[in-house]
Design a protein around this motif. Structure first.
Motif, short mmCIF file in Angstrom:
data_model
loop_
_atom_site.label_atom_id
_atom_site.label_comp_id
_atom_site.label_asym_id
_atom_site.label_seq_id
_atom_site.Cartn_x
_atom_site.Cartn_y
_atom_site.Cartn_z
N ARG A 170 39.10 33.98 35.23
CA ARG A 170 38.68 35.36 34.94
C ARG A 170 39.43 35.94 33.77
O ARG A 170 38.86 36.63 32.92
CB ARG A 170 38.95 36.26 36.15
N ILE A 171 40.74 35.68 33.73
CA ILE A 171 41.54 36.19 32.62
C ILE A 171 41.11 35.50 31.33
O ILE A 171 40.97 36.14 30.28
CB ILE A 171 43.05 35.93 32.86
N ALA A 172 40.87 34.19 31.41
CA ALA A 172 40.48 33.44 30.22
C ALA A 172 39.20 34.02 29.63
O ALA A 172 39.03 34.07 28.41
CB ALA A 172 40.28 31.96 30.55
N LEU A 173 38.29 34.49 30.49
CA LEU A 173 37.04 35.07 29.99
C LEU A 173 37.23 36.52 29.55
O LEU A 173 36.36 37.08 28.90
CB LEU A 173 35.96 35.00 31.07
N SER A 174 38.34 37.12 29.93
CA SER A 174 38.53 38.52 29.55
C SER A 174 39.15 38.64 28.16
O SER A 174 39.06 39.69 27.52
CB SER A 174 39.41 39.25 30.56
N ARG A 175 39.79 37.58 27.68
CA ARG A 175 40.48 37.67 26.40
C ARG A 175 40.39 36.36 25.64
O ARG A 175 41.17 35.45 25.85
CB ARG A 175 41.96 38.03 26.65
N GLN A 246 29.67 34.75 38.75
CA GLN A 246 29.41 36.15 38.44
C GLN A 246 30.69 36.79 37.93
O GLN A 246 31.62 37.02 38.70
CB GLN A 246 28.93 36.94 39.69
N TYR A 247 30.73 37.03 36.65
CA TYR A 247 31.91 37.66 36.07
C TYR A 247 31.49 38.93 35.35
O TYR A 247 30.63 38.89 34.47
CB TYR A 247 32.58 36.73 35.07
N THR A 248 32.07 40.05 35.75
CA THR A 248 31.78 41.29 35.03
C THR A 248 33.08 41.98 34.63
O THR A 248 34.05 42.02 35.40
CB THR A 248 30.95 42.26 35.91
N TYR A 249 33.06 42.50 33.43
CA TYR A 249 34.24 43.16 32.89
C TYR A 249 33.87 44.55 32.41
O TYR A 249 32.81 44.74 31.80
CB TYR A 249 34.80 42.37 31.70
#
Ligand code: ADP
Ligand code: MG
Length: 327
Positions: A170-175, A246-249
């Motif tokens: 999740r972190i990797a996809l956030s930044r 399902q990833y939402t930011y």
């Protein structure tokens, strides 16, 4: 003091993965561009997070470990437009109350590093000089050693590490601009390299979500009235094969929000079976004053001031993307 912290820890620290999440978020708030994570025995023995962020000055080290000490929010106005991931000043105090914690740090303007550790029932903090480059390392050993009831709820090493791996995804996809590495029992497990070009983003997405997702996903990016939604969305057939994706930011913050999920679900409509979820990685960006993140200690939910507008915007962008015939 320890008891109050242990009670608070119940909300924030459920398992090793929650410790990893809080510590990595602290590194991000400190503007780190490189974060190295070392885990032993699923995090029950050791969690070590090393960053190259801004560091903590010697005279702030003790404070950082105490409850409700946050350097991130000082006025009510700050609280109304939170940009940092942390703001409650609870994580380090909570974690140190249920583990053996060592905090080592060096800000750029300080010639040497200092190290703080908490000891004993009254959580007395001891500090001593140390050797460390600019940045911070937090070492959490023997999680829940003093709360046997909590310790009993830990699952196998493999399961706990799986949860940690998920947090890191999740972190990797956030930044995308972040170098992130994860090791387990001394072995490298993940290595995400920084890169914000579209091709580099695709590469990271393939690494995190699998090549099948990126091969089928629709790429989107729309803006309307100060709202921006971008990311990837799998068409219904492909989504069915990716049940856990399902990833939402929201403004860079990982969310599992009802309103977002509802809008996405509605956009897929009856293209999905009744219990289907869709597969997506979505980023919503809006003015920080338009959202409250101070809703839940674990910070997965938000409140939008203009909920209807946000919901309909997401629905429309996604429904439109899904209606387009595949190339
Ligand atoms: P919060 O993140 O809510 O402020 P924490 O308990 O997580 O509370 O952290 C307390 C304080 O310690 C932070 O406000 C920050 O000043 C400092 N801190 C923690 N981790 C780091 C880090 N990796 N780099 C720099 N400062 C840090
Ligand atoms: Mg924090």
């Amino acid at each position: 003091a320890r008891l109050a912290n242990q009670i608070a820890a119940g909300e924030v620290v459920e398992r090793p993965a929650s410790v990893v999440k809080e510590l990595v978020e602290n590194s991000l708030d400190a503007a780190a561009t490189r974060i190295e994570i070392d885990i032993d025995k699923g995090g029950t023995k050791l969690i070590r997070i090393r960053d190259n962020g801004g560091g903590i000055a010697r005279e702030e080290l003790t404070l950082a470990l105490s409850r409700h000490a946050t350097s991130k929010v000082s006025t009510l106005e700050d609280l109304e437009q939170i940009l940092s991931l942390g703001f409650r000043g609870e994580a380090l105090a909570s974690i140190s109350s249920v583990s053996r914690l060592v905090l080592t740090s060096r800000p750029a303007e300080q010639a040497e590093a200092w190290q703080a550790m908490t000891e004993g029932r009254d959580m007395e903090v001891k500090i001593q000089p140390a050797s460390h480059p600019v940045g911070t390392t937090v070492e959490v050993s023997d999680l829940f050693f003093n709360t046997p009831a909590r310790r009993k709820f830990l699952r196998t090493e493999k399961t706990e590490f799986g949860h940690i791996d998920e947090v890191i995804r999740r972190i990797a996809l956030s930044r995308f601009d972040l170098n992130l590495s994860l090791r387990h029992n001394g072995k490298p497990v993940r290595q995400y390299r920084a890169g914000t070009l579209p091709s580099q983003q695709d590469k990271r997405l393939a690494a995190v979500c699998g090549p099948a997702f990126i091969a089928s996903a629709l790429r989107l990016d729309s803006e309307h009235h100060g709202l921006r939604l971008w990311g990837w969305l799998a068409p219904p057939e492909a989504a069915r094969a990716q049940p856990d994706l399902q990833y939402t930011y929201v403004n860079g913050r990982m969310m599992r929000d009802k309103l977002l999920n509802h809008a996405v679900r509605q956009a897929y409509g009856d293209r999905l079976p009744a219990d289907g979820h869709g597969a997506f990685v979505l980023y919503l960006e809006l003015d920080a004053r338009e959202v409250d993140v101070n809703v839940h200690p674990a910070k997965h939910e938000v409140r939008f001031h203009q909920a209807r507008l946000v919901h309909d915007f997401i629905y429309q962008v996604l429904a439109q993307a899904l209606e387009q015939p595949l190339a």
